[in-house]
Enzyme design. Structure first.
Site, PDB file in Angstrom:
ATOM      1  N   LYS A 180       0.513   5.387   0.729  1.00  0.00           N
ATOM      2  CA  LYS A 180       0.103   6.457   1.197  1.00  0.00           C
ATOM      3  C   LYS A 180       0.239   7.521   0.405  1.00  0.00           C
ATOM      4  O   LYS A 180       1.432   8.028   0.350  1.00  0.00           O
ATOM      5  CB  LYS A 180       0.440   6.793   2.788  1.00  0.00           C
ATOM      6  CG  LYS A 180      -0.097   8.060   3.273  1.00  0.00           C
ATOM      7  CD  LYS A 180      -1.361   8.173   3.302  1.00  0.00           C
ATOM      8  CE  LYS A 180      -1.822   7.143   4.734  1.00  0.00           C
ATOM      9  NZ  LYS A 180      -3.249   7.293   4.977  1.00  0.00           N
TER      10      LYS A 180
ATOM     11  N   HIS B 225      -7.431  -0.796   9.212  1.00  0.00           N
ATOM     12  CA  HIS B 225      -6.496   0.585   9.048  1.00  0.00           C
ATOM     13  C   HIS B 225      -5.820   0.372  10.385  1.00  0.00           C
ATOM     14  O   HIS B 225      -5.623  -0.425  11.196  1.00  0.00           O
ATOM     15  CB  HIS B 225      -7.608   1.618   9.350  1.00  0.00           C
ATOM     16  CG  HIS B 225      -7.072   3.053   9.617  1.00  0.00           C
ATOM     17  ND1 HIS B 225      -6.903   3.545  11.013  1.00  0.00           N
ATOM     18  CD2 HIS B 225      -6.533   3.742   8.875  1.00  0.00           C
ATOM     19  CE1 HIS B 225      -6.293   4.648  11.064  1.00  0.00           C
ATOM     20  NE2 HIS B 225      -5.984   5.044   9.646  1.00  0.00           N
ATOM     21  N   SER B 226      -4.803   1.274  10.157  1.00  0.00           N
ATOM     22  CA  SER B 226      -3.626   1.433  11.141  1.00  0.00           C
ATOM     23  C   SER B 226      -3.158   2.715  11.285  1.00  0.00           C
ATOM     24  O   SER B 226      -3.396   3.873  10.609  1.00  0.00           O
ATOM     25  CB  SER B 226      -2.327   0.703  10.387  1.00  0.00           C
ATOM     26  OG  SER B 226      -1.074   0.743  11.376  1.00  0.00           O
TER      27      SER B 226
ATOM     28  N   PRO C  15      -4.972   8.474  -1.463  1.00  0.00           N
ATOM     29  CA  PRO C  15      -4.667   9.697  -1.407  1.00  0.00           C
ATOM     30  C   PRO C  15      -5.326  10.325  -0.473  1.00  0.00           C
ATOM     31  O   PRO C  15      -5.564  11.580  -0.352  1.00  0.00           O
ATOM     32  CB  PRO C  15      -5.087  10.097  -2.869  1.00  0.00           C
ATOM     33  CG  PRO C  15      -6.299   9.139  -3.222  1.00  0.00           C
ATOM     34  CD  PRO C  15      -6.109   8.046  -2.648  1.00  0.00           C
ATOM     35  N   ASN C  16      -6.115   9.855   0.744  1.00  0.00           N
ATOM     36  CA  ASN C  16      -6.723  10.447   1.741  1.00  0.00           C
ATOM     37  C   ASN C  16      -7.588  11.469   1.455  1.00  0.00           C
ATOM     38  O   ASN C  16      -7.828  12.583   1.968  1.00  0.00           O
ATOM     39  CB  ASN C  16      -5.650  10.815   2.690  1.00  0.00           C
ATOM     40  CG  ASN C  16      -5.152  10.138   3.960  1.00  0.00           C
ATOM     41  OD1 ASN C  16      -4.025  10.225   4.190  1.00  0.00           O
ATOM     42  ND2 ASN C  16      -6.008   9.160   4.311  1.00  0.00           N
TER      43      ASN C  16
ATOM     44  N   LYS D  53       0.855  -1.391   0.012  1.00  0.00           N
ATOM     45  CA  LYS D  53       0.010  -0.102   0.035  1.00  0.00           C
ATOM     46  C   LYS D  53       0.640   1.230  -0.125  1.00  0.00           C
ATOM     47  O   LYS D  53       1.828   1.198   0.711  1.00  0.00           O
ATOM     48  CB  LYS D  53      -0.870  -0.095   1.416  1.00  0.00           C
ATOM     49  CG  LYS D  53      -1.644   1.371   1.530  1.00  0.00           C
ATOM     50  CD  LYS D  53      -2.527   1.177   2.600  1.00  0.00           C
ATOM     51  CE  LYS D  53      -3.229   2.559   2.907  1.00  0.00           C
ATOM     52  NZ  LYS D  53      -3.915   2.639   4.130  1.00  0.00           N
TER      53      LYS D  53
END
Length: 437
Positions: free
Chosen positions: A207, A335-336, A237-238, A205
């Site tokens: 970020k 999620h982390s 891409p948040n 993944k």
């Protein structure tokens, strides 16, 4: 009479709250730049008969103050009575809403953090009482080891902590690689190769949200070229992309992505995009609480919900979420955030108990160079972590390490996470925007 035979479980006598700061490299994201230290809070519940249960949550002054308030409520409570415990906390604090989450990539609610901390510590105690691991308290072990994904970040050069943007001179392997800059496709590929070599991760993944979409999409194609079709790739891409940007690059990346995480902001925009591209959409930003599930289902906002027991109200709540996901044809993954071994152990117990784990779980763990549990860093084999076999969480606090990390917290001067402030140390006029490109 034995308390367990009398229908009363161990009674909470004391709660110990220890804020800590852990070294964090200068990682980039849509909200800015990680500080040299990430804040966590270690919670210990001590029973009248001397059993200690532990947990770990994201830390800040507001959450720590709420924990101190909660201590007054839970003293004298039975660790088995989690329903009554939550009811008492709700009566005192009120309930969180999805609006309390905030616009940043991380969750800013208080009560979910507080209850998850208390629940995990109570389950740790219960596991020690009955001599069973927490996974058995969640329904039993469905798998012996839980797979995780390599979690890549754009970053500036530096080790974080006291070194800041400097590097440890004699570091080797992944310890050296995680200090290097990665601000272009070449740097991201080098980071991925080093991380996967060290941990054996079987999926990757990235970020995003830190640079222009063209550059980040190019990095995804560079990863695909390096690792091939056998390596599942995901990108996050948040929610900083405009709908037209997400459609353009979402279509472009269809051939290479396992899933696309939060390309746009909000359930309605996610639902619109979901109808236009083939890649499954995942979220930990648009559907983050149970009160958002009805609109998620009505709109068709996502294919995958990324749970986080710190943000969904604990491990048992996450198991309830898994049932809802199954009912409404959603997949569930995890999620982390920047965490140590206590949180990782809880994640592994939950991951082992889930009916299915269709996607490797997220973890920031490779980015952390310190630990607060006895035995040091948790071992990954082929990208997976074996379920702890001891009672409760199966991990114990290293008191010397705890004291060191607490002093590090006191010395850091940090009271909350603010990636915009950190970014302005590099780019003076930088401002967080919910939607940028």
């Amino acid at each position: 009479m034995n308390k367990n035979l009398s229908g009363r479980g161990p009674i909470i006598k004391e709660m110990i709250i220890t804020p800590i700061a852990i070294t964090d490299p200068p990682l980039l994201n849509a909200a800015g730049l990680h500080a040299p230290y990430a804040l966590r809070t270690i919670v210990e519940l001590v029973t009248e008969d001397g059993i200690i249960g532990i947990s770990e949550i994201p830390g800040n002054d507001a959450i720590n103050s709420s924990l101190a308030e909660a201590a007054k409520i839970i003293i004298g409570k039975d660790v088995y009575q989690l329903g009554k415990l939550q009811q008492a906390l709700n009566a005192h604090f009120g309930t969180d809403t999805s609006k309390d989450r905030g616009d940043a990539p991380w969750d800013q609610r208080k009560l979910v953090h507080v209850f998850s901390a208390l629940e995990v510590a109570c389950l740790d105690i219960i596991g020690k009482v009955v001599n069973r691991p927490i996974v058995d308290l969640l329904g039993g072990k469905m798998r012996d080891a839980v797979p995780f994904a390599a979690y890549l970040f754009y970053k500036y050069e530096g080790a974080g902590g006291d070194l800041g943007f400097g590097k440890e001179k004699y570091a080797t392997g992944w310890d050296a690689a995680r200090q290097e800059a990665a601000i272009d496709p070449k740097g991201i590929v080098a980071q991925a190769k080093a991380m996967c070599k060290h941990y054996g991760f079987q999926s990757i993944k990235l970020k995003g949200g830190a640079f222009e979409p063209e550059q980040e999409v190019a990095a995804m194609f560079a990863l695909h070229e390096e690792f091939g079709d056998q390596m599942p790739l995901r990108f996050d891409p948040n929610a900083i992309w405009k709908p037209e940007t997400a459609l353009k690059y979402g279509k472009e990346m269809e051939p290479i992505l396992e899933y696309l995480e939060d390309p746009v902001r909000g359930q309605e925009e996610m639902a619109k995009l979901r109808k236009l591209i083939k890649t499954p959409l995942a979220t930990n930003m648009c559907t983050t609480s149970f009160d958002e599930i009805p609109s998620s289902i009505r709109l068709g906002a996502e294919d995958i919900i990324l749970s986080d027991h710190h943000f969904w109200g604990g491990l048992k709540a996450s198991m309830e979420l898994a049932k809802l996901c199954s009912t409404f044809d959603r997949k569930l993954s995890m999620h982390s955030n920047s965490h140590l071994g206590i949180s990782l152990a809880a994640m592994v117990h939950l991951g082992a108990a889930l009916p299915e784990v269709p996607y490797a779980l997220d973890t920031h763990y490779p980015w952390q160079s310190e630990e607060v549990i006895i035995g040091g860093s948790v071992v990954f084999e082929n990208g997976a972590v074996e379920v702890p076999s001891g009672p409760g969480l199966g991990v114990e606090l290293d008191r010397k390490a705890l004291a060191k990390l607490h002093q590090q917290y006191l010395d850091s001067g940090l009271s909350k996470r603010d990636d915009q402030i950190e970014m302005r140390k590099v780019h003076a006029n930088w401002t967080f925007q919910k939607v940028r490109w």
